[in-house]
Design a protein around this motif. Structure first.
Motif, PDB file in Angstrom:
ATOM      1  N   VAL A  70      70.924 -25.047  17.234  1.00 23.14           N
ATOM      2  CA  VAL A  70      71.373 -25.206  15.843  1.00 23.14           C
ATOM      3  C   VAL A  70      70.383 -24.549  14.894  1.00 23.14           C
ATOM      4  O   VAL A  70      70.750 -23.883  13.924  1.00 23.14           O
ATOM      5  CB  VAL A  70      71.548 -26.711  15.518  1.00 23.14           C
ATOM      6  N   LEU A  71      69.100 -24.718  15.206  1.00 18.90           N
ATOM      7  CA  LEU A  71      68.035 -24.214  14.335  1.00 18.90           C
ATOM      8  C   LEU A  71      67.860 -22.699  14.440  1.00 18.90           C
ATOM      9  O   LEU A  71      67.797 -21.999  13.435  1.00 18.90           O
ATOM     10  CB  LEU A  71      66.724 -24.918  14.713  1.00 18.90           C
ATOM     11  N   LEU A  72      67.821 -22.192  15.666  1.00 13.88           N
ATOM     12  CA  LEU A  72      67.408 -20.797  15.860  1.00 13.88           C
ATOM     13  C   LEU A  72      68.544 -19.866  16.278  1.00 13.88           C
ATOM     14  O   LEU A  72      68.419 -18.651  16.159  1.00 13.88           O
ATOM     15  CB  LEU A  72      66.277 -20.731  16.884  1.00 13.88           C
ATOM     16  N   ASP A  73      69.644 -20.409  16.773  1.00  9.20           N
ATOM     17  CA  ASP A  73      70.746 -19.534  17.206  1.00  9.20           C
ATOM     18  C   ASP A  73      72.014 -19.733  16.380  1.00  9.20           C
ATOM     19  O   ASP A  73      73.100 -19.296  16.791  1.00  9.20           O
ATOM     20  CB  ASP A  73      71.057 -19.780  18.692  1.00  9.20           C
ATOM     21  N   GLU A  74      71.881 -20.446  15.272  1.00  7.17           N
ATOM     22  CA  GLU A  74      73.000 -20.686  14.358  1.00  7.17           C
ATOM     23  C   GLU A  74      74.205 -21.317  15.054  1.00  7.17           C
ATOM     24  O   GLU A  74      75.359 -21.048  14.694  1.00  7.17           O
ATOM     25  CB  GLU A  74      73.400 -19.375  13.648  1.00  7.17           C
ATOM     26  N   ALA A  75      73.938 -22.155  16.047  1.00  4.47           N
ATOM     27  CA  ALA A  75      75.027 -22.904  16.683  1.00  4.47           C
ATOM     28  C   ALA A  75      75.588 -23.898  15.671  1.00  4.47           C
ATOM     29  O   ALA A  75      74.855 -24.431  14.832  1.00  4.47           O
ATOM     30  CB  ALA A  75      74.513 -23.644  17.913  1.00  4.47           C
ATOM     31  N   ASN A  76      76.894 -24.149  15.750  1.00  5.60           N
ATOM     32  CA  ASN A  76      77.506 -25.120  14.858  1.00  5.60           C
ATOM     33  C   ASN A  76      77.061 -26.529  15.274  1.00  5.60           C
ATOM     34  O   ASN A  76      77.144 -26.878  16.453  1.00  5.60           O
ATOM     35  CB  ASN A  76      79.035 -25.010  14.964  1.00  5.60           C
ATOM     36  N   PRO A  77      76.571 -27.343  14.327  1.00  7.33           N
ATOM     37  CA  PRO A  77      76.134 -28.699  14.686  1.00  7.33           C
ATOM     38  C   PRO A  77      77.201 -29.481  15.445  1.00  7.33           C
ATOM     39  O   PRO A  77      76.894 -30.271  16.339  1.00  7.33           O
ATOM     40  CB  PRO A  77      75.842 -29.345  13.320  1.00  7.33           C
ATOM     41  N   ARG A  78      78.470 -29.244  15.107  1.00  5.62           N
ATOM     42  CA  ARG A  78      79.564 -29.972  15.769  1.00  5.62           C
ATOM     43  C   ARG A  78      79.557 -29.713  17.279  1.00  5.62           C
ATOM     44  O   ARG A  78      79.855 -30.598  18.077  1.00  5.62           O
ATOM     45  CB  ARG A  78      80.901 -29.527  15.138  1.00  5.62           C
ATOM     46  N   ASP A  79      79.194 -28.481  17.685  1.00  5.12           N
ATOM     47  CA  ASP A  79      79.179 -28.133  19.110  1.00  5.12           C
ATOM     48  C   ASP A  79      78.020 -28.788  19.859  1.00  5.12           C
ATOM     49  O   ASP A  79      78.030 -28.850  21.093  1.00  5.12           O
ATOM     50  CB  ASP A  79      79.117 -26.612  19.294  1.00  5.12           C
ATOM     51  N   ALA A  80      77.012 -29.231  19.119  1.00  9.40           N
ATOM     52  CA  ALA A  80      75.831 -29.834  19.754  1.00  9.40           C
ATOM     53  C   ALA A  80      75.884 -31.359  19.775  1.00  9.40           C
ATOM     54  O   ALA A  80      75.079 -32.004  20.422  1.00  9.40           O
ATOM     55  CB  ALA A  80      74.566 -29.377  19.010  1.00  9.40           C
ATOM     56  N   MET A  81      76.860 -31.934  19.070  1.00 13.11           N
ATOM     57  CA  MET A  81      76.920 -33.392  18.895  1.00 13.11           C
ATOM     58  C   MET A  81      77.399 -34.121  20.131  1.00 13.11           C
ATOM     59  O   MET A  81      78.304 -33.664  20.818  1.00 13.11           O
ATOM     60  CB  MET A  81      77.900 -33.735  17.772  1.00 13.11           C
ATOM     61  N   HIS A  82      76.787 -35.280  20.368  1.00 12.78           N
ATOM     62  CA  HIS A  82      77.261 -36.200  21.398  1.00 12.78           C
ATOM     63  C   HIS A  82      77.557 -37.536  20.715  1.00 12.78           C
ATOM     64  O   HIS A  82      76.739 -38.030  19.940  1.00 12.78           O
ATOM     65  CB  HIS A  82      76.186 -36.437  22.462  1.00 12.78           C
ATOM     66  N   GLN A  83      78.671 -38.124  21.038  1.00 16.40           N
ATOM     67  CA  GLN A  83      78.950 -39.495  20.602  1.00 16.40           C
ATOM     68  C   GLN A  83      78.157 -40.430  21.520  1.00 16.40           C
ATOM     69  O   GLN A  83      78.203 -40.291  22.737  1.00 16.40           O
ATOM     70  CB  GLN A  83      80.446 -39.788  20.698  1.00 16.40           C
ATOM     71  N   THR A  84      77.388 -41.338  20.962  1.00 14.41           N
ATOM     72  CA  THR A  84      76.640 -42.288  21.795  1.00 14.41           C
ATOM     73  C   THR A  84      77.549 -43.450  22.175  1.00 14.41           C
ATOM     74  O   THR A  84      78.691 -43.543  21.732  1.00 14.41           O
ATOM     75  CB  THR A  84      75.413 -42.829  21.039  1.00 14.41           C
ATOM     76  N   ALA A  85      77.008 -44.360  22.974  1.00 10.72           N
ATOM     77  CA  ALA A  85      77.781 -45.548  23.365  1.00 10.72           C
ATOM     78  C   ALA A  85      77.980 -46.497  22.189  1.00 10.72           C
ATOM     79  O   ALA A  85      78.794 -47.419  22.268  1.00 10.72           O
ATOM     80  CB  ALA A  85      77.065 -46.271  24.508  1.00 10.72           C
ATOM     81  N   THR A  86      77.253 -46.267  21.093  1.00  8.30           N
ATOM     82  CA  THR A  86      77.375 -47.104  19.897  1.00  8.30           C
ATOM     83  C   THR A  86      78.441 -46.515  18.975  1.00  8.30           C
ATOM     84  O   THR A  86      78.332 -45.357  18.583  1.00  8.30           O
ATOM     85  CB  THR A  86      76.017 -47.150  19.149  1.00  8.30           C
ATOM     86  N   PRO A  87      79.470 -47.277  18.632  1.00  5.02           N
ATOM     87  CA  PRO A  87      80.491 -46.755  17.717  1.00  5.02           C
ATOM     88  C   PRO A  87      79.863 -46.269  16.400  1.00  5.02           C
ATOM     89  O   PRO A  87      78.900 -46.866  15.912  1.00  5.02           O
ATOM     90  CB  PRO A  87      81.396 -47.971  17.470  1.00  5.02           C
ATOM     91  N   ASN A  88      80.395 -45.171  15.865  1.00  2.00           N
ATOM     92  CA  ASN A  88      79.936 -44.585  14.584  1.00  2.00           C
ATOM     93  C   ASN A  88      78.584 -43.874  14.661  1.00  2.00           C
ATOM     94  O   ASN A  88      78.075 -43.419  13.645  1.00  2.00           O
ATOM     95  CB  ASN A  88      79.851 -45.634  13.465  1.00  2.00           C
ATOM     96  N   LEU A  89      77.982 -43.802  15.852  1.00  3.13           N
ATOM     97  CA  LEU A  89      76.648 -43.197  15.974  1.00  3.13           C
ATOM     98  C   LEU A  89      76.692 -41.988  16.903  1.00  3.13           C
ATOM     99  O   LEU A  89      77.008 -42.112  18.088  1.00  3.13           O
ATOM    100  CB  LEU A  89      75.647 -44.228  16.502  1.00  3.13           C
ATOM    101  N   SER A  90      76.382 -40.800  16.344  1.00  2.00           N
ATOM    102  CA  SER A  90      76.327 -39.558  17.118  1.00  2.00           C
ATOM    103  C   SER A  90      74.912 -39.007  17.083  1.00  2.00           C
ATOM    104  O   SER A  90      74.103 -39.392  16.240  1.00  2.00           O
ATOM    105  CB  SER A  90      77.288 -38.516  16.536  1.00  2.00           C
ATOM    106  N   ILE A  91      74.629 -38.098  18.004  1.00  8.09           N
ATOM    107  CA  ILE A  91      73.292 -37.473  18.030  1.00  8.09           C
ATOM    108  C   ILE A  91      73.415 -36.008  18.410  1.00  8.09           C
ATOM    109  O   ILE A  91      74.265 -35.629  19.226  1.00  8.09           O
ATOM    110  CB  ILE A  91      72.347 -38.215  19.014  1.00  8.09           C
TER     111      ILE A  91
END
Length: 268
Positions: free
Chosen positions: A71-92
């Motif tokens: 995301v920082l150095l290769d201009e990847a879209n943040p959406r493509d790097a996101m993972h939904q955690t086991a906690t509802p409403n919380l992504s990383i």
């Protein structure tokens, strides 16, 4: 909360302190989970090459294909790097050791201080209410990127003898960041961590912090709590590992203070 209406764009908070072992990652994970429990949509950005926030939320290394490095150095879209955690409403957005070389690579980039700022200003993040950035334990270019991207800085302060001494260096960096581009950056507040209420030194550090910083110090203090230490090894926030622990209660209270300070109090 089905009637939850997201704001236009997320509030971005950098969780920073150049000292290691003060509870930055613990605060990022558990504040994120507490805000999520209140119905806020939360994204954590793991900007520490050690990747402890990623591990502590159960993102195993093999699945970290697109990371904060991309995301920082290769201009990847943040959406493509996101993972939904086991906690509802919380992504990383997780990280891995690739990020440890980023500081050197950033030096040759003319936009080196603004890369994270630009990466987080995309429509894909509009549904989120909060973005929490877990900063590395140093005032390097990664931390400067976080401060440039953030609306505010949350500082975990360990109750130990030299705690306030290290804080002055961070305050100077925040002032410099305001001067070189992020004029609106403010201090969200200082949260005292690893507080042992039976210990005179902890009480003295708390008193010194409140005397010196006044209302910038949150009412909430985070106690030394074995459950907080154990939770990451089970890849869970303490709210799910032991929901009735003192650590869970502290981070719920901190989330309430932050929501109140930002005019988003739940009233519940």
């Amino acid at each position: 909360m089905p009637d939850h209406v997201p704001q236009q764009s997320p509030k971005i908070i950098a969780i920073a302190n150049q000292k290691g072992g003060v509870g930055k990652t613990t605060t990022t994970i558990n504040l994120g989970a507490s805000l999520a429990e209140q119905g806020q949509k939360v994204l954590i950005v793991d900007l520490d090459p050690q990747g402890n926030a990623s591990t502590g939320l159960g993102i195993d290394p093999e699945s970290r294909v697109t990371t904060t490095y991309d995301v920082l150095l290769d201009e990847a879209n943040p959406r493509d790097a996101m993972h939904q955690t086991a906690t509802p409403n919380l992504s990383i957005i997780p990280t891995n050791t690739d990020l440890s070389s980023a500081d050197m690579e950033l030096l040759s980039n003319e936009k080196r201080s603004f890369l994270l700022h630009d990466a987080l200003r995309v429509p894909d993040l509009d549904p989120f209410d909060f973005v929490l950035i877990d900063c590395p334990p140093s005032l390097n270019l990664l931390t400067v990127n976080a401060l440039m991207a953030a609306h505010s800085v949350l500082v975990p302060l360990q109750s130990e003898f030299f705690a306030l001494e290290g804080l002055s260096q961070l305050m100077m960096t925040i002032r410099e960041v305001r001067q070189i581009g992020n004029t609106e950056l403010r201090l969200e507040g200082v949260v005292l961590t690893m507080v042992d209420l039976r210990n005179n030194l902890s009480q003295q550090v708390e008193q010194d912090a409140r005397d010196n910083l006044g209302e910038l110090v949150f009412d909430t203090i985070v106690p030394r709590n074995v459950r907080l230490s154990e939770a990451p090894s089970f890849a869970l926030p303490v709210l799910e590992y032991d929901t009735y622990s003192k650590g869970a209660a502290a981070y719920r209270a901190l989330a309430e203070e932050i929501l109140e300070n930002n005019g988003m109090a739940t009233g519940g």
